[in-house]
Scaffold this motif. Structure first.
Motif, PDB file in Angstrom:
ATOM      1  N   GLY A 491       0.786  -1.357   0.688  1.00 13.15           N
ATOM      2  CA  GLY A 491      -0.081   0.225  -0.425  1.00 13.15           C
ATOM      3  C   GLY A 491       0.648   1.278  -0.011  1.00 13.15           C
ATOM      4  N   ALA A 492       2.129   1.338  -0.076  1.00 10.77           N
ATOM      5  CA  ALA A 492       2.906   2.478   0.695  1.00 10.77           C
ATOM      6  C   ALA A 492       3.459   3.243  -0.940  1.00 10.77           C
ATOM      7  CB  ALA A 492       4.266   2.171   1.282  1.00 10.77           C
ATOM      8  N   PRO A 493       3.355   4.049  -1.406  1.00  8.93           N
ATOM      9  CA  PRO A 493       3.517   4.454  -3.010  1.00  8.93           C
ATOM     10  C   PRO A 493       4.805   4.444  -3.258  1.00  8.93           C
ATOM     11  CG  PRO A 493       3.114   5.945  -1.684  1.00  8.93           C
ATOM     12  CD  PRO A 493       2.939   5.395  -0.668  1.00  8.93           C
ATOM     13  N   PRO A 494       5.256   3.256  -4.623  1.00 12.25           N
ATOM     14  CA  PRO A 494       6.681   3.647  -5.085  1.00 12.25           C
ATOM     15  C   PRO A 494       7.264   5.018  -4.702  1.00 12.25           C
ATOM     16  CG  PRO A 494       4.774   2.830  -6.770  1.00 12.25           C
ATOM     17  CD  PRO A 494       4.173   2.941  -5.430  1.00 12.25           C
ATOM     18  N   PRO A 495       8.848   4.490  -5.012  1.00 18.78           N
ATOM     19  CA  PRO A 495       9.571   5.038  -5.372  1.00 18.78           C
ATOM     20  C   PRO A 495       9.152   6.152  -6.458  1.00 18.78           C
ATOM     21  CG  PRO A 495      10.521   3.731  -4.732  1.00 18.78           C
ATOM     22  CD  PRO A 495       9.723   3.093  -4.787  1.00 18.78           C
ATOM     23  N   THR A 496       9.313   7.651  -7.221  1.00 17.57           N
ATOM     24  CA  THR A 496       8.890   7.880  -8.452  1.00 17.57           C
ATOM     25  C   THR A 496      10.026   7.205  -9.972  1.00 17.57           C
ATOM     26  OG1 THR A 496      10.965   9.525  -7.783  1.00 17.57           O
ATOM     27  CG2 THR A 496       8.725  10.472  -7.957  1.00 17.57           C
ATOM     28  N   ASP A 497      11.383   6.641  -9.039  1.00 13.87           N
ATOM     29  CA  ASP A 497      12.459   6.301 -10.548  1.00 13.87           C
ATOM     30  C   ASP A 497      11.602   4.068 -10.823  1.00 13.87           C
ATOM     31  OD1 ASP A 497      13.124   5.629  -7.912  1.00 13.87           O
ATOM     32  OD2 ASP A 497      15.062   5.291  -8.389  1.00 13.87           O
ATOM     33  N   ALA A 498      10.761   3.932  -9.499  1.00 11.50           N
ATOM     34  CA  ALA A 498      10.457   2.297  -9.734  1.00 11.50           C
ATOM     35  C   ALA A 498      10.147   2.120 -10.705  1.00 11.50           C
ATOM     36  CB  ALA A 498       9.396   2.165  -8.388  1.00 11.50           C
ATOM     37  N   VAL A 499      10.387   0.778 -11.777  1.00 15.39           N
ATOM     38  CA  VAL A 499       9.789   0.219 -13.111  1.00 15.39           C
ATOM     39  C   VAL A 499       7.932   0.176 -12.059  1.00 15.39           C
ATOM     40  CG1 VAL A 499       9.953  -1.695 -14.141  1.00 15.39           C
ATOM     41  CG2 VAL A 499      11.499  -0.748 -13.706  1.00 15.39           C
ATOM     42  N   ARG A 500       7.708  -0.906 -11.639  1.00 15.62           N
ATOM     43  CA  ARG A 500       6.626  -0.730 -11.017  1.00 15.62           C
ATOM     44  C   ARG A 500       5.981  -0.049 -10.736  1.00 15.62           C
ATOM     45  NH1 ARG A 500       9.759  -0.515  -6.557  1.00 15.62           N
ATOM     46  NH2 ARG A 500       8.898   0.215  -4.252  1.00 15.62           N
ATOM     47  N   ARG A 501       6.178   1.353 -11.209  1.00 12.51           N
ATOM     48  CA  ARG A 501       4.860   3.110 -11.360  1.00 12.51           C
ATOM     49  C   ARG A 501       4.039   2.105 -12.612  1.00 12.51           C
ATOM     50  NH1 ARG A 501       5.778   6.477  -7.679  1.00 12.51           N
ATOM     51  NH2 ARG A 501       3.843   8.361  -8.290  1.00 12.51           N
ATOM     52  N   ASP A 502       4.179   1.343 -13.206  1.00 12.04           N
ATOM     53  CA  ASP A 502       3.907   0.822 -14.994  1.00 12.04           C
ATOM     54  C   ASP A 502       3.747  -0.752 -14.715  1.00 12.04           C
ATOM     55  OD1 ASP A 502       3.670   0.283 -17.161  1.00 12.04           O
ATOM     56  OD2 ASP A 502       5.650   0.479 -18.145  1.00 12.04           O
ATOM     57  N   ALA A 503       2.342  -0.155 -15.099  1.00 10.68           N
ATOM     58  CA  ALA A 503       1.074  -1.328 -14.284  1.00 10.68           C
ATOM     59  C   ALA A 503       1.086  -2.420 -15.692  1.00 10.68           C
ATOM     60  CB  ALA A 503      -0.057  -1.237 -14.514  1.00 10.68           C
ATOM     61  N   ALA A 504       1.561  -2.327 -16.774  1.00 15.68           N
ATOM     62  CA  ALA A 504       1.971  -3.136 -17.429  1.00 15.68           C
ATOM     63  C   ALA A 504       3.052  -4.286 -17.170  1.00 15.68           C
ATOM     64  CB  ALA A 504       1.610  -3.024 -19.145  1.00 15.68           C
ATOM     65  N   ARG A 505       4.772  -3.609 -16.927  1.00 17.87           N
ATOM     66  CA  ARG A 505       5.376  -4.133 -16.731  1.00 17.87           C
ATOM     67  C   ARG A 505       5.186  -5.198 -15.459  1.00 17.87           C
ATOM     68  NH1 ARG A 505      10.311  -2.241 -18.655  1.00 17.87           N
ATOM     69  NH2 ARG A 505      11.151  -4.078 -17.500  1.00 17.87           N
ATOM     70  N   VAL A 506       3.934  -4.874 -14.353  1.00 16.80           N
ATOM     71  CA  VAL A 506       3.754  -5.515 -12.659  1.00 16.80           C
ATOM     72  C   VAL A 506       3.341  -7.055 -13.826  1.00 16.80           C
ATOM     73  CG1 VAL A 506       2.449  -5.790 -10.596  1.00 16.80           C
ATOM     74  CG2 VAL A 506       4.458  -3.682 -11.812  1.00 16.80           C
ATOM     75  N   ARG A 507       2.541  -6.242 -14.557  1.00 17.40           N
ATOM     76  CA  ARG A 507       1.316  -7.506 -14.919  1.00 17.40           C
ATOM     77  C   ARG A 507       2.490  -8.429 -15.830  1.00 17.40           C
ATOM     78  NH1 ARG A 507      -2.432  -3.907 -16.822  1.00 17.40           N
ATOM     79  NH2 ARG A 507      -1.754  -3.508 -18.072  1.00 17.40           N
ATOM     80  N   SER A 508       3.784  -8.371 -16.699  1.00 13.66           N
ATOM     81  CA  SER A 508       3.877  -8.987 -17.384  1.00 13.66           C
ATOM     82  C   SER A 508       4.912 -10.195 -16.471  1.00 13.66           C
ATOM     83  CB  SER A 508       4.794  -8.542 -18.519  1.00 13.66           C
ATOM     84  OG  SER A 508       5.894  -8.052 -18.182  1.00 13.66           O
ATOM     85  N   GLY A 509       5.765  -9.070 -15.362  1.00 15.60           N
ATOM     86  CA  GLY A 509       6.380  -9.855 -13.975  1.00 15.60           C
ATOM     87  C   GLY A 509       5.684 -10.432 -13.633  1.00 15.60           C
ATOM     88  N   GLU A 510       4.272 -10.744 -13.413  1.00 14.06           N
ATOM     89  CA  GLU A 510       2.990 -12.176 -12.328  1.00 14.06           C
ATOM     90  C   GLU A 510       3.594 -12.613 -13.217  1.00 14.06           C
ATOM     91  OE1 GLU A 510      -0.886 -10.639 -11.879  1.00 14.06           O
ATOM     92  OE2 GLU A 510      -0.589 -12.063 -10.733  1.00 14.06           O
ATOM     93  N   ALA A 511       3.485 -13.100 -14.627  1.00 12.08           N
ATOM     94  CA  ALA A 511       3.169 -13.678 -15.217  1.00 12.08           C
ATOM     95  C   ALA A 511       4.525 -14.915 -15.662  1.00 12.08           C
ATOM     96  CB  ALA A 511       3.294 -13.339 -17.185  1.00 12.08           C
ATOM     97  N   ILE A 512       5.764 -14.007 -15.654  1.00 12.98           N
ATOM     98  CA  ILE A 512       6.805 -14.832 -15.114  1.00 12.98           C
ATOM     99  C   ILE A 512       7.177 -16.029 -13.979  1.00 12.98           C
ATOM    100  CG2 ILE A 512       9.381 -14.591 -15.546  1.00 12.98           C
ATOM    101  CD1 ILE A 512       8.684 -11.856 -17.197  1.00 12.98           C
ATOM    102  N   VAL A 513       6.554 -14.735 -13.185  1.00 14.26           N
ATOM    103  CA  VAL A 513       6.684 -15.393 -11.492  1.00 14.26           C
ATOM    104  C   VAL A 513       5.227 -17.083 -11.998  1.00 14.26           C
ATOM    105  CG1 VAL A 513       5.966 -15.571  -9.431  1.00 14.26           C
ATOM    106  CG2 VAL A 513       7.016 -13.615 -10.805  1.00 14.26           C
ATOM    107  N   LYS A 514       4.258 -16.620 -11.877  1.00 21.13           N
ATOM    108  CA  LYS A 514       3.531 -17.757 -12.188  1.00 21.13           C
ATOM    109  C   LYS A 514       4.505 -19.697 -12.817  1.00 21.13           C
ATOM    110  CE  LYS A 514      -0.609 -15.518 -11.419  1.00 21.13           C
ATOM    111  NZ  LYS A 514      -2.011 -15.129 -12.165  1.00 21.13           N
ATOM    112  N   THR A 515       4.865 -18.977 -14.170  1.00 24.05           N
ATOM    113  CA  THR A 515       5.349 -19.686 -14.879  1.00 24.05           C
ATOM    114  C   THR A 515       6.417 -20.616 -14.905  1.00 24.05           C
ATOM    115  OG1 THR A 515       5.331 -18.174 -16.687  1.00 24.05           O
ATOM    116  CG2 THR A 515       4.274 -18.632 -17.077  1.00 24.05           C
ATOM    117  N   ARG A 516       7.245 -19.227 -14.814  1.00 23.55           N
ATOM    118  CA  ARG A 516       9.067 -19.775 -14.861  1.00 23.55           C
ATOM    119  C   ARG A 516       9.275 -19.965 -12.806  1.00 23.55           C
ATOM    120  NH1 ARG A 516      14.446 -17.512 -17.552  1.00 23.55           N
ATOM    121  NH2 ARG A 516      15.776 -18.749 -16.307  1.00 23.55           N
TER     122      ARG A 516
END
Lengths: 598, 186
Positions: A491-516
């Motif tokens: 729930g804490a806001p991520p730092p301004t330079d964090a990649v996770r501010r991009d929701a698409a990247r988070v979703r693709s990360g999730e897909a990799i975690v679930k598979t690999r």
């Protein structure tokens, strides 16, 4: 009747009934052989500063409460709530230090002029009594705020009293009001400070001044004795000018420190870098050079010899001459003593300035003091300031980490990188931490010092002989890091330079975690086709709930699994369920979560 | 110290000047010390008023019978010098229900601060003949808080009330004792 005549009549009325005018004349028309001198101002200064101490001391008495629950709180109230309280306390605090300095000057002036000689020996001894009383004032007063500084410094002093052969234990118990520090220590010190010592000091001071008036000043060798001044106005004017300077210095320090420093509330369980006030630093330094049975030499024998020398000085120097040149031998120890005090004090200061551990401890103590002041501004609970501190999540979290975690883990300046047997937690839960884990899980700061070493392969680099290995692309690694760190944000806001501010990247990360990643790890309870049972659950990884679950029981499957507590996993992380209360686990998890991402 | 080496032969003027300087300097020092001392001692006179509403939840509205008075305890946070205590009994108020409305009176007698008692009237379920009476100096007040007899300089101090969530809330305050006007204490 004219106004002038009326005033004169009133003055006569008062004079015939009280003798006030004669008394005043007696006080002011004191003859000063050889004339008024700057060298004579120190005694008057000391009397004036004692007056300042009496007035400010009475004011502080009206607002101070001597008990372990209330002492710090009432001093905080005086310093930060009561109008003018900070200045009154500052004047008292720095007035006490001014007295020590002026005592040193007065003593040296009197010794240099030979004013201790026949027939003034008894007055010299009264002066020494006043010196002792003033030092006792300093020692007792230092404890009264019941802050870390006063508490620890005074403990050392009373423990020294306890090391004296035969009488030590009973002497210490008498001073402390028991075998350990308690509210009774405060009430006893308070009674000494505001009752016994003032009575003793005033009594000795009256005798000192009476004897001084009986014998008069001791002009220096070669003074023109034909010249005579009265105390008023020439000496008084010099005294007043000196008093203005001294008062100015005291006020300057009081303004500079917003009154006087107030350290965190006394905490007997803490590790505090105890130091006495600066004027006792020479004695403190002396203690470093006498070990074991020789310790008494530094604590009692040498200071005792110095005291004995001062006492005997008028008997050692019985020649008529006041010339300093004729008295080199008896005065030599005095100057030796002065030099030793200065040298030892400078040494103590230099050692501390160069001691990084001391400096770090001092910084921690200052942070703790600032924290205490901030908390106290909101009001102090009836249990007292220490309970207030201990209940604060930040303080309690750090205390719990220090007690339970830093033996294996490292976080900030807690724990030792050399001795760690568990991951360094700085940055834990961040993208950078995940990336470094994907790259080199067996790094010393990650799992290299734990039983998990060698269990997780690097995801981004392949061993030379492994043909089937497909390294993870840097972009994919960053996506995985973004996804896991997003879960750890809780729930804490991520730092301004964090990649996770991009929701698409988070979703693709999730897909990799679930598979690999689930070939070894669990994700929401699913995964680990190999059945190894060692890689942890990744859903919610790094969140407060995850930390709490891991702390309470690392084998609960919410984080790691049954294998986490297997006998073969030497030095595994234990379950703290039995040791930590549920509320403590909440505080510790929140503290680690917040501190790791600082 | 140059002047110390000359025998003193001050003219009357110089001696006079030095006397004035010495006395003036001593007086200035006295003032410099006295001023903060006076500020310190008199600081209670300038304590900030707490001010603002201080709503305290008391009993359920249903617990208050019609045309009856009930004494309720006020429990809240107390600031005692440097200590803050939670859930402390701060005092009590009289709640009176009359024709649907709930009225609250401070239980402190405005004469000299004793706690006033309630004396029920002859007929139960009616406020007729009922009154508040102070056990100390015979002051008595009617059920509207108006002074009826005795030395009290004013009527009972009324406090604001509201009904919220089925409970009676009281805006608890204290007032100066022994004066005609109702003046709030800080």
């Amino acid at each position: 009747m004219s106004l002038r005549a009326r005033i004169d009549a009133l003055a006569d009325f008062v004079e015939t009934r009280t003798g006030a005018k004669r008394l005043l004349s007696h006080a002011l028309d004191e003859p000063i052989a050889g004339g008024a001198r700057w060298a004579y101002v120190f005694g008057s200064m000391l009397t004036a500063v004692f007056g300042l101490q009496a007035v400010t001391g009475l004011l502080l008495m009206s607002a101070y409460s001597p008990s372990t629950q209330t002492a710090w709180a009432s001093v905080h109230h005086v310093t930060y709530v009561t109008q003018g309280g900070w200045l009154v306390r500052g004047l008292h605090h720095f007035g006490a230090q001014a007295m020590i300095v002026l005592l040193g000057m007065h003593l040296f002036q009197v010794a240099l002029f030979g004013a201790y000689k026949r027939p003034r020996e008894v007055n010299w001894w009264f002066g020494l009594l006043l010196l002792g009383a003033t030092l006792a004032f300093s020692l007792t007063g230092y404890l009264l705020p019941w802050d870390q500084k006063g508490y620890w410094a005074t403990r050392v002093a009373t423990n020294i009293a306890g090391t004296i052969p035969v009488v030590g234990a009973s002497q210490q118990a008498l001073i402390q009001g028991g075998s350990d520090y308690s509210s009774l220590t405060l009430t006893r010190f308070y009674a000494l400070h505001v009752g016994v010592l003032p009575a003793a000091l005033i009594g000795a001071l009256v005798a000192h001044i009476a004897l001084f008036r009986k014998h008069g000043v001791t002009p220096p060798h070669g003074a023109d004795l034909t010249r005579k001044d009265l105390f008023f106005p020439r000496q008084l004017w010099k005294d007043v000018q000196a008093a203005i300077v001294v008062f100015g210095v005291i006020v300057y320090f009081a303004f500079r420190h917003h009154g006087a420093p107030l350290d965190a509330p006394a905490d007997p369980a803490s590790d505090y870098p105890a130091r006495p006030e600066w004027y006792f630093l020479s004695l403190f330094e002396l203690l470093k050079y006498f070990h074991g049975p020789l310790e008494l030499l530094g604590t009692v024998v040498l200071p005792g010899l110095a005291g004995a020398y001062l006492f005997l000085l008028p008997l050692l120097d019985r020649k008529e001459s006041l010339r300093a040149r004729d008295r080199v031998l008896p005065l030599l120890p005095l100057f030796g003593l002065g030099v030793a005090v200065v040298v030892l004090t400078v040494m103590a200061l230099r050692h501390d300035a160069r001691d990084e551990k001391f400096q770090a401890a001092r910084r921690r103590a200052d942070l703790s003091a600032a924290k205490a002041l901030a908390l106290a501004a909101k009001g102090i609970p009836p249990e007292g300031p220490l309970a207030m501190m201990k209940a604060d999540p930040e303080v309690l979290g750090e205390a719990l980490f220090t007690k339970h975690c830093q033996g294996c883990h490292v976080l900030g300046d807690l724990g030792s990188r050399e001795e760690a047997s568990a991951p360094v937690l700085d940055g834990w839960g961040s993208e950078a931490w995940v990336l470094s884990m994907l790259d080199d899980p067996d790094h010393d700061a990650r799992f290299g010092r734990t039983p998990y070493k060698g269990m997780m392969p690097s995801m981004t680099r392949c061993k030379p002989d492994d043909a089937s290995c497909k390294p993870m692309k840097p972009e994919d690694a960053r996506s995985v890091a973004a996804f896991l760190a997003a879960g750890a944000d809780d729930g804490a806001p991520p730092p301004t330079d964090a990649v996770r501010r991009d929701a698409a990247r988070v979703r693709s990360g999730e897909a990799i975690v679930k598979t690999r990643c689930t070939t070894c790890h669990l994700y929401k309870g699913e995964g680990d086709d190999g059945g190894e049972g060692t890689a942890p659950e990744l859903s919610g990884w790094g969140s407060r709930a995850w930390i709490r679950a891991q702390v309470m029981n690392p084998a609960s499957k919410a984080t790691y699994r049954e294998k986490a507590l297997a006998p073969g996993m030497k030095k595994y992380m234990p379950a703290f369920e039995g040791e930590l209360k549920p509320a403590e686990a909440d505080v510790l998890a929140a503290w680690v979560h917040q501190r790791a991402r600082r | 110290m140059a002047d110390d080496d000359r025998p003193e032969d001050p003219g009357v003027g110089r001696r006079g000047l030095v006397s004035w300087l010495a006395c003036g300097g001593a007086a200035a020092l006295g003032v410099a010390l006295g001023a903060p001392a006076v500020v310190f001692v008199t600081s209670p006179l300038r304590d900030a008023k707490t001010g603002g509403a201080r709503w305290i939840k008391t009993i359920p509205e249903s617990a208050l019978a019609a045309n009856a008075a009930r004494k309720v305890t006020i429990v809240g946070e107390e600031r005692d010098a440097w200590t803050v205590r939670k859930d402390v009994e701060l005092g009590s108020v009289w709640l009176v229900r009359r024709q649907g409305a709930v009225v609250a009176f401070s239980a402190v007698c405005p004469h000299l601060g004793c706690a006033v008692a309630h004396e029920a009237g002859p007929s139960p379920g009616s406020l007729d003949g009922a009154r508040f009476a102070c056990p100390c100096h015979t002051s008595a007040f009617d059920m509207d808080g108006k002074r009826r007899e005795g030395p009290a300089p004013r009527g009972l101090d009324e406090l604001a009330t509201k009904i919220e969530g089925g409970f009676v809330w009281v805006d608890f305050r204290r007032f100066r004792i022994g004066v005609t006007e109702k003046a709030e204490l800080g």
